[in-house]
Design a protein around this motif. Structure first.
Motif, PDB file in Angstrom:
ATOM      1  N   GLU A   1      46.709  50.553  30.216  1.00  0.00           N
ATOM      2  CA  GLU A   1      46.366  51.428  29.099  1.00  0.00           C
ATOM      3  C   GLU A   1      45.544  52.609  29.580  1.00  0.00           C
ATOM      4  OE1 GLU A   1      44.232  51.129  24.689  1.00  0.00           O
ATOM      5  OE2 GLU A   1      44.178  49.445  26.086  1.00  0.00           O
ATOM      6  N   TYR A   2      45.906  53.792  29.121  1.00  0.00           N
ATOM      7  CA  TYR A   2      45.135  54.991  29.421  1.00  0.00           C
ATOM      8  C   TYR A   2      45.061  55.829  28.147  1.00  0.00           C
ATOM      9  CZ  TYR A   2      43.724  59.530  31.259  1.00  0.00           C
ATOM     10  OH  TYR A   2      43.053  60.708  31.472  1.00  0.00           O
ATOM     11  N   ARG A   3      43.854  56.258  27.796  1.00  0.00           N
ATOM     12  CA  ARG A   3      43.658  57.094  26.611  1.00  0.00           C
ATOM     13  C   ARG A   3      42.729  58.241  26.945  1.00  0.00           C
ATOM     14  NH1 ARG A   3      42.499  52.657  21.756  1.00  0.00           N
ATOM     15  NH2 ARG A   3      44.540  51.580  21.866  1.00  0.00           N
ATOM     16  N   GLU A   4      42.945  59.373  26.317  1.00  0.00           N
ATOM     17  CA  GLU A   4      42.036  60.500  26.472  1.00  0.00           C
ATOM     18  C   GLU A   4      42.004  61.310  25.189  1.00  0.00           C
ATOM     19  OE1 GLU A   4      44.449  64.240  28.330  1.00  0.00           O
ATOM     20  OE2 GLU A   4      43.796  62.744  29.788  1.00  0.00           O
ATOM     21  N   ARG A   5      40.916  62.055  25.023  1.00  0.00           N
ATOM     22  CA  ARG A   5      40.790  62.950  23.874  1.00  0.00           C
ATOM     23  C   ARG A   5      39.870  64.096  24.266  1.00  0.00           C
ATOM     24  NH1 ARG A   5      35.730  62.567  21.895  1.00  0.00           N
ATOM     25  NH2 ARG A   5      34.620  60.565  21.928  1.00  0.00           N
ATOM     26  N   ALA A   6      39.965  65.176  23.517  1.00  0.00           N
ATOM     27  CA  ALA A   6      39.073  66.308  23.751  1.00  0.00           C
ATOM     28  C   ALA A   6      37.638  65.896  23.455  1.00  0.00           C
ATOM     29  CB  ALA A   6      39.477  67.488  22.875  1.00  0.00           C
ATOM     30  N   SER A   7      36.723  66.366  24.287  1.00  0.00           N
ATOM     31  CA  SER A   7      35.311  66.049  24.108  1.00  0.00           C
ATOM     32  C   SER A   7      34.636  67.089  23.223  1.00  0.00           C
ATOM     33  CB  SER A   7      34.618  66.017  25.471  1.00  0.00           C
ATOM     34  OG  SER A   7      33.218  65.912  25.326  1.00  0.00           O
TER      35      SER A   7
END
Length: 239
Positions: A11-17
């Motif tokens: 699993e890999y997730r990212e979002r704008a900080s």
């Protein structure tokens, strides 16, 4: 910019900080993970994993991280040129390196940060809060550096970039070493590679990619991919 090419990842997730131009991310690895290949993008990361914090410096070529015993990672990816101001560490000193934060900051301070993330119910939010604290304490990145990235990203020459940002070529090179870890010519190559990588992953033919992203021809594109990514264009399509 996507920083990693990950193989055998659960699993890999990212979002704008909330930190300008940064990305927060998390990764959960399987029990027996494969090595992870990190492609150069001009960025630096602050990474937490099970009781440790490390700084991932800028890469000038693909970095293959060995299989890790840890299964959980949380990080914040700083936009090109921003991390050295926030962390107080010249990028050139971390070029192609992964360094434990205890080697760069007071151990007590580092331990405090690690404990905060270790015990947080939301480790991604805790990492983001730490980055926002760095920004509040150390001030914003020089907007001239942002202009350098934007100008080179648009395909401008180094000479034009220096002139448009009010610097001599020598000054631009010196400031680039601090902010990016390498000179503006290398940064331009990496930013061009990232433009091409986006197109490669959408299935655009290599000849067209070369013509629209600033390469002399398809052979030039192939050489740059081989040098920076350590693989062929066809291999990148599957990553």
């Amino acid at each position: 910019m996507g920083r990693t090419t990950v193989e055998n990842v659960a699993e890999y997730r990212e979002r704008a900080s909330r930190l300008d131009a940064a990305v927060v991310w998390s990764r959960t690895m399987p029990a027996h993970p494969a090595p992870v290949t990190v492609l150069p993008d001009g960025c630096m990361d602050l990474i937490w994993t099970e009781g440790a914090l490390m700084v991932a410096g800028p890469d000038s070529r693909a970095f293959v991280a060995p299989s890790a015993r840890s299964t959980e990672f949380v990080g914040i990816r700083f936009a090109p040129g921003t991390a050295p101001t926030l962390l107080g560490i010249p990028a050139v000193e971390l070029l192609n390196q992964r360094v434990d934060l205890t080697a760069l900051a007071p151990p007590r301070f580092t331990r405090e940060l690690i404990d905060r993330i270790d015990n947080a119910p939301d480790r991604v939010a805790a990492m983001e809060a730490i980055a926002l604290r760095f920004a509040a304490e150390n001030g914003p990145t020089d907007p001239v550096l942002t202009a350098v990235v934007d100008t080179l990203s648009a395909g401008a020459t180094v000479a034009h970039t220096a002139a448009s940002t009010g610097m001599s070529p020598r000054m631009l090179h010196r400031r680039s070493l601090f902010a990016f870890g390498y000179g503006p010519k290398m940064l331009a190559r990496i930013l061009r590679f990232q433009r091409a990588l986006t197109a490669i992953r959408t299935g655009i033919p290599p000849a067209r990619i070369a013509a629209t992203t600033g390469f002399a021809d398809q052979a030039h594109l192939s050489r740059e991919v081989r040098y920076l990514a350590g693989c062929s264009i066809n291999t990148l399509k599957t990553r």
